[in-house]
Design an enzyme around this catalytic site. Structure first.
Site, PDB file in Angstrom:
ATOM      1  N   GLN A  57       0.820  -1.208   0.000  1.00 52.84           N
ATOM      2  CA  GLN A  57       0.000   0.000   0.000  1.00 52.84           C
ATOM      3  C   GLN A  57       0.853   1.258   0.000  1.00 52.84           C
ATOM      4  O   GLN A  57       2.046   1.220   0.300  1.00 52.84           O
ATOM      5  CB  GLN A  57      -0.924  -0.009   1.222  1.00 52.84           C
ATOM      6  CG  GLN A  57      -0.218  -0.270   2.535  1.00 52.84           C
ATOM      7  CD  GLN A  57      -1.109  -0.924   3.570  1.00 52.84           C
ATOM      8  OE1 GLN A  57      -2.329  -0.959   3.440  1.00 52.84           O
ATOM      9  NE2 GLN A  57      -0.519  -1.444   4.612  1.00 52.84           N
ATOM     10  N   GLU A 112      -0.497   0.985  13.207  1.00 54.30           N
ATOM     11  CA  GLU A 112      -0.127   2.326  13.676  1.00 54.30           C
ATOM     12  C   GLU A 112       0.183   2.347  15.161  1.00 54.30           C
ATOM     13  O   GLU A 112       0.755   3.310  15.669  1.00 54.30           O
ATOM     14  CB  GLU A 112      -1.205   3.333  13.334  1.00 54.30           C
ATOM     15  CG  GLU A 112      -2.494   3.191  14.104  1.00 54.30           C
ATOM     16  CD  GLU A 112      -3.500   4.290  13.744  1.00 54.30           C
ATOM     17  OE1 GLU A 112      -3.526   5.313  14.456  1.00 54.30           O
ATOM     18  OE2 GLU A 112      -4.241   4.124  12.768  1.00 54.30           O
ATOM     19  N   ASP A 132       0.509  -7.305  12.133  1.00 50.22           N
ATOM     20  CA  ASP A 132       0.209  -6.537  10.927  1.00 50.22           C
ATOM     21  C   ASP A 132       1.021  -7.117   9.774  1.00 50.22           C
ATOM     22  O   ASP A 132       2.179  -7.496   9.948  1.00 50.22           O
ATOM     23  CB  ASP A 132       0.548  -5.065  11.133  1.00 50.22           C
ATOM     24  CG  ASP A 132      -0.120  -4.174  10.103  1.00 50.22           C
ATOM     25  OD1 ASP A 132      -1.092  -3.497  10.450  1.00 50.22           O
ATOM     26  OD2 ASP A 132       0.329  -4.170   8.932  1.00 50.22           O
ATOM     27  N   ASP A 163       0.409 -12.277   8.021  1.00 48.78           N
ATOM     28  CA  ASP A 163      -1.030 -12.311   7.823  1.00 48.78           C
ATOM     29  C   ASP A 163      -1.679 -12.761   9.125  1.00 48.78           C
ATOM     30  O   ASP A 163      -1.255 -13.751   9.732  1.00 48.78           O
ATOM     31  CB  ASP A 163      -1.358 -13.274   6.683  1.00 48.78           C
ATOM     32  CG  ASP A 163      -2.844 -13.509   6.542  1.00 48.78           C
ATOM     33  OD1 ASP A 163      -3.525 -12.629   6.023  1.00 48.78           O
ATOM     34  OD2 ASP A 163      -3.317 -14.585   6.988  1.00 48.78           O
ATOM     35  N   ALA A 164      -2.710 -12.047   9.574  1.00 47.76           N
ATOM     36  CA  ALA A 164      -3.317 -12.339  10.876  1.00 47.76           C
ATOM     37  C   ALA A 164      -3.887 -13.745  10.941  1.00 47.76           C
ATOM     38  O   ALA A 164      -3.775 -14.425  11.970  1.00 47.76           O
ATOM     39  CB  ALA A 164      -4.405 -11.313  11.183  1.00 47.76           C
ATOM     40  N   ASP A 181      -8.540  -4.829  14.240  1.00 50.01           N
ATOM     41  CA  ASP A 181      -8.278  -3.440  13.847  1.00 50.01           C
ATOM     42  C   ASP A 181      -7.806  -3.461  12.398  1.00 50.01           C
ATOM     43  O   ASP A 181      -6.678  -3.086  12.075  1.00 50.01           O
ATOM     44  CB  ASP A 181      -7.229  -2.827  14.771  1.00 50.01           C
ATOM     45  CG  ASP A 181      -7.064  -1.328  14.537  1.00 50.01           C
ATOM     46  OD1 ASP A 181      -7.923  -0.726  13.866  1.00 50.01           O
ATOM     47  OD2 ASP A 181      -6.062  -0.762  15.023  1.00 50.01           O
TER      48      ASP A 181
END
Length: 332
Positions: A57, A112, A132, A163-164, A181
């Site tokens: 991203q 974050e 994350d 990857d969660a 989240d």
């Protein structure tokens, strides 16, 4: 919606859309986020503090005139300095307060660091895992988001870049609270798979301890936006857990009401006074937004949203998902 677009522009009063670099802004600079085909939100800027990109991203840190520092990922506003506490207090504290004694927490996403910051305010916490997928986002936020410096430095924080779903599946331990989240479900992105019934049923629920609680952000929940994903996520969670609570709060920088869904196989039985008592006993420091009354009120929907929650039949699956509009459409 088509293919995701990751374009970043400068817009100013004299030239309209311009193809100027982000760090060379002229007067009258604005960030624009397209939230629908015929609707944009505009934020006046002081400057662009930083821009970067990862394998997953595009990332930007903006200094907005009204909301202070703002984190933008793939053209979508993620949080701002002025009001991120509303989103993160609502995401984290209800589940931890309703749990009898939370010690271990797994955060899916949350790069974050703000969700981890809120979790670490609870005196009982022994370990919080923040997972994350994007190392660059985590490094970016650890460097630039000063409010979360202490959270990133805590010896109770275990950071996993993965990857969660894969991380939860490989871990042997279970957790008192699991927090979603995550980015909104968007077409072409991998995140929507973490909103599916099979994921909740086969991965999340088996990783909860006795009396464990799951909570996830659930997208826009306003009068005109709640049917995008909020009601569907709520209905999907209901198919997996015995007790489910939806709640909402207005986020000024999102210019909308936002929704969360909390779930367990054990009832949520606290009243406002009991919630306030737990806040006083359990939390270090002071919450800025949540108290007992506001949390109880947050679970009361207006008529339109309540009726939609009751009537919703859609269930998220890998082959049948709903998506948020506007992935990657943002202009500077």
């Amino acid at each position: 919606m088509g293919e995701a677009v990751h374009e970043v522009y400068v817009t100013n009063g004299s030239n309209g859309w311009g193809n100027h670099p982000m760090n060379g802004l002229d007067k009258c600079e604005w960030f624009e986020e397209e939230v629908d085909a015929d609707l944009k939100l505009s934020y006046a800027l002081n400057c662009v503090l930083h821009r970067g990109s990862s394998s997953y991203q595009d990332i930007a840190l903006l200094d907005t005139k009204h909301f202070g520092k703002a984190l933008v990922i793939d053209g979508k506003m993620q949080s701002t300095e002025m009001d991120e506490f509303i989103y993160h207090e609502c995401l984290v504290h209800p589940a931890l307060l309703f749990h009898p004694n939370p010690k271990t927490v797994f955060i899916m996403g949350g790069g974050e660091g703000s969700a981890a910051r809120e979790v670490l305010k609870h005196k009982s916490i022994q370990c919080v895992v923040m997972c994350d997928i994007d190392q660059e986002v985590v490094d970016f936020c650890r460097r630039y988001l000063t409010a979360n410096f202490k959270a990133f430095a805590s010896d109770k924080l275990c950071l996993a870049i993965n990857d969660a779903k894969a991380e939860l599946e490989k871990r042997q331990e279970k957790y008192d609270v699991i927090v979603g989240d995550l980015s909104d479900p968007v077409e072409g992105g991998p995140c929507y798979q973490l909103y599916t019934k099979s994921f909740y049923e086969n991965v999340v629920k088996p990783k909860l301890n006795y009396r464990g609680i799951f909570v996830t952000q659930a997208g826009p929940a306003g009068v005109f936006t709640h049917k995008e994903v909020f009601t569907s996520i709520h209905n999907t969670v209901k198919r997996v857990f015995k007790y489910v609570k939806a709640y909402t709060a207005h986020i000024p920088s999102f210019v909308d009401t936002w929704g969360w869904v909390m779930a367990s196989d054990y009832p949520f039985s606290l009243n406002a006074e009991e919630i306030d008592q737990r806040i006083m006993e359990r939390i270090k420091g002071e919450l800025l937004y949540l108290n007992g009354d506001s949390l109880i009120c947050a679970t009361t929907m207006n008529k339109a949203v309540q009726e939609s929650l009751l009537k919703e039949t859609h269930v998220y699956t890998e082959d049948d998902a709903r998506f948020i509009y506007g992935h990657g459409i943002g202009c500077l």
